[in-house]
Design a protein around this motif. Structure first.
Motif, mmCIF file in Angstrom:
data_model
loop_
_atom_site.group_PDB
_atom_site.id
_atom_site.type_symbol
_atom_site.label_atom_id
_atom_site.label_comp_id
_atom_site.label_asym_id
_atom_site.label_seq_id
_atom_site.Cartn_x
_atom_site.Cartn_y
_atom_site.Cartn_z
ATOM 1 N N ILE A 182 3.045 -2.181 -4.315
ATOM 2 C CA ILE A 182 3.587 -1.451 -3.174
ATOM 3 C C ILE A 182 3.096 -2.059 -1.857
ATOM 4 C CG2 ILE A 182 3.630 0.782 -1.995
ATOM 5 C CD1 ILE A 182 3.403 2.105 -4.750
ATOM 6 N N ALA A 183 1.801 -2.396 -1.809
ATOM 7 C CA ALA A 183 1.230 -2.974 -0.581
ATOM 8 C C ALA A 183 1.936 -4.271 -0.197
ATOM 9 C CB ALA A 183 -0.265 -3.215 -0.762
ATOM 10 N N GLN A 184 2.205 -5.116 -1.161
ATOM 11 C CA GLN A 184 2.904 -6.369 -0.871
ATOM 12 C C GLN A 184 4.334 -6.103 -0.409
ATOM 13 O OE1 GLN A 184 2.247 -8.413 -4.634
ATOM 14 N NE2 GLN A 184 0.638 -9.684 -3.732
ATOM 15 N N LYS A 185 4.975 -5.132 -1.022
ATOM 16 C CA LYS A 185 6.336 -4.770 -0.611
ATOM 17 C C LYS A 185 6.369 -4.283 0.831
ATOM 18 C CE LYS A 185 8.110 -0.851 -1.903
ATOM 19 N NZ LYS A 185 8.665 0.252 -2.730
ATOM 20 N N LEU A 186 5.305 -3.598 1.250
ATOM 21 C CA LEU A 186 5.244 -3.056 2.608
ATOM 22 C C LEU A 186 4.814 -4.097 3.641
ATOM 23 C CD1 LEU A 186 3.631 0.442 1.925
ATOM 24 C CD2 LEU A 186 6.034 -0.098 2.321
ATOM 25 N N GLY A 187 4.425 -5.275 3.176
ATOM 26 C CA GLY A 187 4.042 -6.342 4.106
ATOM 27 C C GLY A 187 2.583 -6.386 4.463
ATOM 28 N N PHE A 188 1.727 -5.662 3.712
ATOM 29 C CA PHE A 188 0.287 -5.788 3.917
ATOM 30 C C PHE A 188 -0.157 -7.198 3.515
ATOM 31 C CE2 PHE A 188 -0.012 -1.074 3.436
ATOM 32 C CZ PHE A 188 -0.799 -0.810 4.556
ATOM 33 N N TYR A 189 -1.153 -7.718 4.208
ATOM 34 C CA TYR A 189 -1.868 -8.884 3.688
ATOM 35 C C TYR A 189 -2.646 -8.432 2.453
ATOM 36 C CZ TYR A 189 -1.082 -11.597 7.982
ATOM 37 O OH TYR A 189 -0.519 -12.283 9.031
ATOM 38 N N VAL A 190 -2.532 -9.171 1.362
ATOM 39 C CA VAL A 190 -3.273 -8.894 0.137
ATOM 40 C C VAL A 190 -3.891 -10.203 -0.332
ATOM 41 C CG1 VAL A 190 -3.149 -8.096 -2.253
ATOM 42 C CG2 VAL A 190 -1.708 -7.018 -0.510
ATOM 43 N N PRO A 191 -5.201 -10.255 -0.588
ATOM 44 C CA PRO A 191 -5.815 -11.514 -1.034
ATOM 45 C C PRO A 191 -5.158 -12.010 -2.327
ATOM 46 C CG PRO A 191 -7.493 -9.883 -0.486
ATOM 47 C CD PRO A 191 -6.191 -9.158 -0.496
ATOM 48 N N GLU A 192 -4.959 -13.335 -2.418
ATOM 49 C CA GLU A 192 -4.427 -13.900 -3.649
ATOM 50 C C GLU A 192 -5.349 -13.545 -4.810
ATOM 51 O OE1 GLU A 192 -4.916 -15.463 -0.800
ATOM 52 O OE2 GLU A 192 -3.471 -17.074 -0.453
ATOM 53 N N ARG A 194 -9.218 -14.413 -4.213
ATOM 54 C CA ARG A 194 -9.683 -15.344 -3.178
ATOM 55 C C ARG A 194 -10.611 -14.602 -2.223
ATOM 56 N NH1 ARG A 194 -8.120 -16.953 2.104
ATOM 57 N NH2 ARG A 194 -6.267 -15.596 2.082
ATOM 58 N N TYR A 195 -11.765 -15.202 -1.962
ATOM 59 C CA TYR A 195 -12.726 -14.574 -1.051
ATOM 60 C C TYR A 195 -12.229 -14.720 0.383
ATOM 61 C CZ TYR A 195 -17.008 -13.504 1.484
ATOM 62 O OH TYR A 195 -17.926 -12.941 2.330
ATOM 63 N N ILE A 196 -12.191 -13.601 1.087
ATOM 64 C CA ILE A 196 -11.766 -13.584 2.485
ATOM 65 C C ILE A 196 -13.000 -13.634 3.374
ATOM 66 C CG2 ILE A 196 -10.482 -12.337 4.263
ATOM 67 C CD1 ILE A 196 -8.754 -13.278 1.932
ATOM 68 N N ASP A 197 -13.049 -14.594 4.277
ATOM 69 C CA ASP A 197 -14.159 -14.691 5.222
ATOM 70 C C ASP A 197 -14.050 -13.520 6.196
ATOM 71 O OD1 ASP A 197 -16.386 -15.650 6.489
ATOM 72 O OD2 ASP A 197 -15.310 -17.158 7.667
ATOM 73 N N TYR A 226 -6.554 -7.028 5.533
ATOM 74 C CA TYR A 226 -6.205 -7.258 4.134
ATOM 75 C C TYR A 226 -6.418 -5.971 3.334
ATOM 76 C CZ TYR A 226 -5.802 -12.349 4.565
ATOM 77 O OH TYR A 226 -5.407 -13.616 4.890
ATOM 78 N N PHE A 227 -5.346 -5.507 2.705
ATOM 79 C CA PHE A 227 -5.442 -4.328 1.842
ATOM 80 C C PHE A 227 -6.139 -4.696 0.534
ATOM 81 C CE2 PHE A 227 -3.750 -2.027 -1.820
ATOM 82 C CZ PHE A 227 -3.993 -0.709 -1.467
ATOM 83 N N LEU A 228 -7.108 -3.857 0.122
ATOM 84 C CA LEU A 228 -7.792 -4.059 -1.152
ATOM 85 C C LEU A 228 -7.388 -3.011 -2.183
ATOM 86 C CD1 LEU A 228 -11.413 -4.980 0.014
ATOM 87 C CD2 LEU A 228 -9.541 -6.521 -0.610
ATOM 88 N N GLU A 229 -7.539 -1.735 -1.828
ATOM 89 C CA GLU A 229 -7.213 -0.682 -2.794
ATOM 90 C C GLU A 229 -7.232 0.678 -2.114
ATOM 91 O OE1 GLU A 229 -10.995 0.656 -5.195
ATOM 92 O OE2 GLU A 229 -10.904 -1.538 -5.218
ATOM 93 N N VAL A 230 -6.754 1.693 -2.837
ATOM 94 C CA VAL A 230 -6.840 3.085 -2.399
ATOM 95 C C VAL A 230 -7.352 3.914 -3.564
ATOM 96 C CG1 VAL A 230 -4.379 3.411 -2.922
ATOM 97 C CG2 VAL A 230 -5.578 5.085 -1.495
ATOM 98 N N ASN A 231 -8.291 4.798 -3.268
ATOM 99 C CA ASN A 231 -8.869 5.693 -4.270
ATOM 100 C C ASN A 231 -8.388 7.106 -3.956
ATOM 101 O OD1 ASN A 231 -10.498 7.355 -5.879
ATOM 102 N ND2 ASN A 231 -12.226 5.942 -5.767
ATOM 103 N N SER A 232 -7.614 7.683 -4.871
ATOM 104 C CA SER A 232 -7.009 8.989 -4.615
ATOM 105 C C SER A 232 -8.028 10.127 -4.693
ATOM 106 C CB SER A 232 -5.870 9.245 -5.601
ATOM 107 O OG SER A 232 -6.348 9.257 -6.935
ATOM 108 N N MET A 233 -9.236 9.848 -5.179
ATOM 109 C CA MET A 233 -10.292 10.856 -5.210
ATOM 110 C C MET A 233 -11.567 10.287 -4.583
ATOM 111 S SD MET A 233 -9.726 12.377 -9.067
ATOM 112 C CE MET A 233 -8.069 12.617 -9.732
#
Length: 320
Positions: free
Chosen positions: A129-139, A204-207, A286-293
């Motif tokens: 979903i994040a990629q579809k929305l155009g967020f930067y996501v680490p490879e 991929r590690y993001i600086d 860069y989006f990493l994740e979402v925790n619903s709780m």
């Protein structure tokens, strides 16, 4: 009445309930840890549930909304309970009964609905979903094929390994520790088997310039800048917690990030989420994740974010 699904050791529930009491809002706390459930009566008759815990009865007719902090009976590593067939039967039957209770409450507002919350925890769905929305996501890549993993590592200057399921594990000295994000080299894969290994996630590690813990309650957004690069302990993963050397500061997220977060939450059908971002040295988020709780109290304390008030306001809206 607010139904709060939690456990007896939940600091977040304790904190919010203090505010609920000060606001004189009606609530029922339903603790789902083993000890509390062992002292609970539950009856289902004429298509209606009745529960009683700690001598206090819950009338389901009075419930107006549900706050889900914990959904099922799960064991903490430090808990040492009987693992006999009788115990497994007891736990499994209770969890199935809880599903029935939640089904009877599905017409009410939930923060978050339990089915949607568990579906939203799927990291692969989040990334899609994040990629579809155009967020930067680490490879990233997930595989248990050693050759594919090595090829990915050769394509990138720096790579980290992360887990899709965060848990705590007992060490040889009897303590418990989490396995957080770690930088990895090809040499670290020498002991990796041919195909019997579980899939692992390489990214991929993001600086980083800094990291962000981004909490959403309905339409309320709370962004906390975590200056993890100020710490030698927490600079790869802030969850190693070096609080004295890791400043936490409330910030205003860019408008385009806020708009995308709203859509992401809508796509996942949740109203509460704790999101993690990395901001690189070019100010890209860069989006990493979402925790619903996910947890939030430490950012509220350190950065002055009034997340608890937003939760209380959500309750007030749905009690009317």
């Amino acid at each position: 009445m607010i139904l709060i699904l939690t456990d007896k050791n939940d600091a977040h529930a304790n904190h919010v309930i203090k505010q609920i009491i000060s606001e004189r809002l009606p609530y029922y706390r339903f603790d789902l840890d083993v000890d509390s459930i062992s002292k609970t009566h539950c009856t289902f008759v004429n298509s209606k549930f009745m529960i009683s815990q700690n001598g206090r009865n819950c009338s389901f007719n009075d419930i107006k909304c549900v706050w889900s902090r914990r959904t099922f009976i799960e064991l903490h590593l430090e808990e040492t309970y009987d693992q006999s067939n009788d115990f497994k039967l007891w736990k499994n039957e209770w969890n199935k009964t809880l599903v029935g209770i939640y089904n009877s409450l599905k017409h009410l507002p939930w923060l978050n609905p339990w089915r949607q919350a568990y579906a939203a925890e799927n990291k692969y769905l989040q990334i899609e979903i994040a990629q579809k929305l155009g967020f930067y996501v680490p490879e990233m890549i997930t595989s248990n094929d050693i050759n594919i993993l090595k090829s990915f590592m050769l394509e990138h200057d720096s790579v980290v390994m992360k887990l899709m399921n965060q848990d705590f594990y007992r060490t040889e000295d009897g303590k418990f520790k989490g396995i957080y994000v770690n930088k990895l080299s090809i040499d670290d894969l020498k002991s990796f088997g041919d195909c019997q290994e579980n899939p692992i996630v390489l990214q991929r590690y993001i600086d980083k310039l800094f990291e962000v813990r981004y909490t959403v309650v309905g339409k309320n957004h709370f962004a906390c800048k975590i200056d993890s690069q100020s710490s030698k302990i927490a600079n790869v993963d802030w969850r190693r917690y070096d609080i004295p050397n890791t400043p936490h500061i409330a910030i205003e997220p860019p408008l385009q990030i806020r708009e995308k977060v709203d859509i992401l939450m809508s796509e996942l059908s949740i109203e509460y989420g704790a999101l993690d971002f990395i901001v690189d040295r070019n100010q890209n988020w860069y989006f990493l994740e979402v925790n619903s709780m996910g947890q939030y109290l430490w950012t509220e304390d350190l950065a002055g974010l009034n997340i608890t008030k937003a939760i209380i306001n959500w309750f007030k809206i749905h009690l009317n």
